[in-house]
Design a protein around this motif. Structure first.
Motif, PDB file in Angstrom:
ATOM      1  N   GLY A  40     -23.363  16.305 -26.718  1.00 48.81           N
ATOM      2  CA  GLY A  40     -22.051  16.933 -26.618  1.00 48.81           C
ATOM      3  C   GLY A  40     -21.833  18.111 -27.541  1.00 48.81           C
ATOM      4  O   GLY A  40     -20.716  18.641 -27.610  1.00 48.81           O
ATOM      5  N   LYS A  41     -22.868  18.530 -28.270  1.00 48.67           N
ATOM      6  CA  LYS A  41     -22.745  19.665 -29.194  1.00 48.67           C
ATOM      7  C   LYS A  41     -23.638  20.815 -28.762  1.00 48.67           C
ATOM      8  O   LYS A  41     -24.701  20.601 -28.189  1.00 48.67           O
ATOM      9  CB  LYS A  41     -23.120  19.233 -30.616  1.00 48.67           C
ATOM     10  CG  LYS A  41     -22.179  18.208 -31.226  1.00 48.67           C
ATOM     11  CD  LYS A  41     -22.587  17.897 -32.660  1.00 48.67           C
ATOM     12  CE  LYS A  41     -21.636  16.905 -33.297  1.00 48.67           C
ATOM     13  NZ  LYS A  41     -22.019  16.602 -34.708  1.00 48.67           N
ATOM     14  N   LYS A  42     -23.169  22.035 -29.027  1.00 54.09           N
ATOM     15  CA  LYS A  42     -23.963  23.215 -28.719  1.00 54.09           C
ATOM     16  C   LYS A  42     -24.933  23.486 -29.869  1.00 54.09           C
ATOM     17  O   LYS A  42     -24.518  23.632 -31.019  1.00 54.09           O
ATOM     18  CB  LYS A  42     -23.055  24.430 -28.501  1.00 54.09           C
ATOM     19  CG  LYS A  42     -22.253  24.363 -27.212  1.00 54.09           C
ATOM     20  CD  LYS A  42     -21.248  25.498 -27.109  1.00 54.09           C
ATOM     21  CE  LYS A  42     -21.940  26.833 -27.045  1.00 54.09           C
ATOM     22  NZ  LYS A  42     -20.958  27.939 -26.807  1.00 54.09           N
ATOM     23  N   MET A  49     -28.947  31.139 -25.215  1.00 52.49           N
ATOM     24  CA  MET A  49     -28.937  31.023 -26.664  1.00 52.49           C
ATOM     25  C   MET A  49     -28.687  29.605 -27.151  1.00 52.49           C
ATOM     26  O   MET A  49     -29.180  29.201 -28.203  1.00 52.49           O
ATOM     27  CB  MET A  49     -27.891  31.979 -27.256  1.00 52.49           C
ATOM     28  CG  MET A  49     -28.224  33.445 -27.052  1.00 52.49           C
ATOM     29  SD  MET A  49     -27.122  34.554 -27.958  1.00 52.49           S
ATOM     30  CE  MET A  49     -25.589  34.294 -27.084  1.00 52.49           C
ATOM     31  N   PHE A  50     -27.925  28.816 -26.370  1.00 50.43           N
ATOM     32  CA  PHE A  50     -27.539  27.476 -26.814  1.00 50.43           C
ATOM     33  C   PHE A  50     -27.942  26.432 -25.772  1.00 50.43           C
ATOM     34  O   PHE A  50     -28.031  26.724 -24.590  1.00 50.43           O
ATOM     35  CB  PHE A  50     -26.023  27.394 -27.025  1.00 50.43           C
ATOM     36  CG  PHE A  50     -25.500  28.246 -28.140  1.00 50.43           C
ATOM     37  CD1 PHE A  50     -25.402  27.744 -29.423  1.00 50.43           C
ATOM     38  CD2 PHE A  50     -25.103  29.557 -27.898  1.00 50.43           C
ATOM     39  CE1 PHE A  50     -24.906  28.524 -30.455  1.00 50.43           C
ATOM     40  CE2 PHE A  50     -24.613  30.347 -28.920  1.00 50.43           C
ATOM     41  CZ  PHE A  50     -24.522  29.831 -30.203  1.00 50.43           C
ATOM     42  N   PHE A  51     -28.160  25.218 -26.241  1.00 51.58           N
ATOM     43  CA  PHE A  51     -28.335  24.084 -25.342  1.00 51.58           C
ATOM     44  C   PHE A  51     -27.456  22.941 -25.841  1.00 51.58           C
ATOM     45  O   PHE A  51     -27.048  22.896 -27.003  1.00 51.58           O
ATOM     46  CB  PHE A  51     -29.806  23.645 -25.259  1.00 51.58           C
ATOM     47  CG  PHE A  51     -30.370  23.095 -26.537  1.00 51.58           C
ATOM     48  CD1 PHE A  51     -30.328  21.732 -26.812  1.00 51.58           C
ATOM     49  CD2 PHE A  51     -30.968  23.938 -27.481  1.00 51.58           C
ATOM     50  CE1 PHE A  51     -30.851  21.211 -27.978  1.00 51.58           C
ATOM     51  CE2 PHE A  51     -31.497  23.432 -28.656  1.00 51.58           C
ATOM     52  CZ  PHE A  51     -31.437  22.065 -28.911  1.00 51.58           C
ATOM     53  N   GLN A  52     -27.146  22.034 -24.930  1.00 50.21           N
ATOM     54  CA  GLN A  52     -26.268  20.918 -25.250  1.00 50.21           C
ATOM     55  C   GLN A  52     -27.080  19.697 -25.689  1.00 50.21           C
ATOM     56  O   GLN A  52     -28.084  19.352 -25.083  1.00 50.21           O
ATOM     57  CB  GLN A  52     -25.428  20.542 -24.020  1.00 50.21           C
ATOM     58  CG  GLN A  52     -24.421  21.596 -23.590  1.00 50.21           C
ATOM     59  CD  GLN A  52     -23.201  21.631 -24.495  1.00 50.21           C
ATOM     60  OE1 GLN A  52     -22.927  20.668 -25.227  1.00 50.21           O
ATOM     61  NE2 GLN A  52     -22.467  22.734 -24.444  1.00 50.21           N
TER      62      GLN A  52
END
Length: 294
Positions: free
Chosen positions: A113-115, A107-110
């Motif tokens: 430094g943030k999702k 669902m998320f990628f970096q």
């Protein structure tokens, strides 16, 4: 030269493609031409859990590791941005051994430094028999506050995995997970949730004491307006489908959903069996007051 497939009208192609999984469409049809791409996006954008549209992570014919290693890099390709933007519904089935932390990576990628949410138009999420982890609870908390309209969460008998938490070094981790999940439940029925539809199944949880502790978060004694940063009720939740072990749990939850329009309840026990612990809800009296003020 136009192929015979391309001579068919869009309505016919949509019917044909709808019999394919998202993976089959992605690996067989994507990038043929813009028209086919648009039709694929149109199909996966349907937010219809009954038809299992969207990204359904089950019955793909691949192991969990194969899904992770082969498909995730594919979704990160720039050409797949329209496809990812079309996804409105996702389903993860823990019975296929889908690792809870890898659900978050789907669902998320970096970035810096943030999702970042990989599917910016995601509105509906189904998690079935998935073990809960710290990262998954954190991700769900963000999604119900900022992104999702619909959430289906089915907890397994041992929703915190089958690790032996009697081992001293794991006891603190187990306690932290329980605390995080308790406050996540509270958030579901507060003003910090934007959900309009919730299907919650905690009826299989065998830890009755833990469920009692979760429900006590909804008691009047815990609703300190000085300490709370959000209103202890949801004004958006209008459809609630819930599976719980005992009837008294519903008494604690129902007053936190004043906008409720549809309610479906399943109990593990019949209505005239007392719960194993003493309920601290007072017996309701007849009143002409509105539901919300009772």
């Amino acid at each position: 030269m136009m192929s015979p497939l391309e001579t068919l009208p869009n309505e016919v192609l949509i019917i044909i493609f709808s019999h394919l999984s998202w993976l089959q469409m992605l690996t067989s049809l994507w990038s043929l031409n813009n028209r086919i791409n648009n039709l694929v996006c149109s199909i996966v954008s349907m937010n219809d859990s009954k038809r299992e549209s969207g990204l359904i992570m089950k019955d793909l014919g691949l192991s969990c590791n194969e899904c992770y290693s082969r498909l995730l890099p594919l979704l990160d390709h720039p050409s797949l941005l329209p496809f990812c933007s079309s996804i409105r519904h996702m389903c993860f089935d823990g019975r296929n051994s889908m690792d809870c932390d890898r659900i978050c990576e789907w669902m998320f990628f970096q970035k810096n430094g943030k999702k970042i949410l990989r599917f910016p138009n995601l509105k509906s999420l189904t998690l079935t028999r998935c073990y809960l982890s710290e990262s998954l609870i954190q991700s769900l908390s963000v999604l119900v506050q900022d992104q999702l309209d619909e959430l289906t969460l089915t907890c397994d008998i041992d929703m915190f995995n089958d690790i032996d938490y009697e081992i001293p070094r794991l006891q603190s981790k187990y306690g932290k997970l329980k605390k995080m999940f308790k406050y996540f439940l509270r958030k579901l029925f507060s003003s910090r949730s934007r959900l309009t539809y919730l299907r919650l199944d905690i009826g299989r949880c065998q830890d009755v004491y833990f469920i009692d502790q979760c429900i006590k978060l909804f008691s009047p004694s815990s609703q300190n307006p000085v300490l709370n940063k959000f209103q202890p009720y949801s004004t958006t939740l209008c459809r609630l489908y819930i599976h719980i072990r005992y009837t008294y749990i519903l008494e604690h939850i129902i007053k936190h959903v004043p906008s409720l329009e549809q309610l479906l309840i399943k109990f593990n026990r019949t209505l005239d069996i007392e719960p194993p612990s003493i309920s601290f809800i007072e017996k309701s009296s007849k009143s002409n007051e509105s539901w919300f003020n009772k």
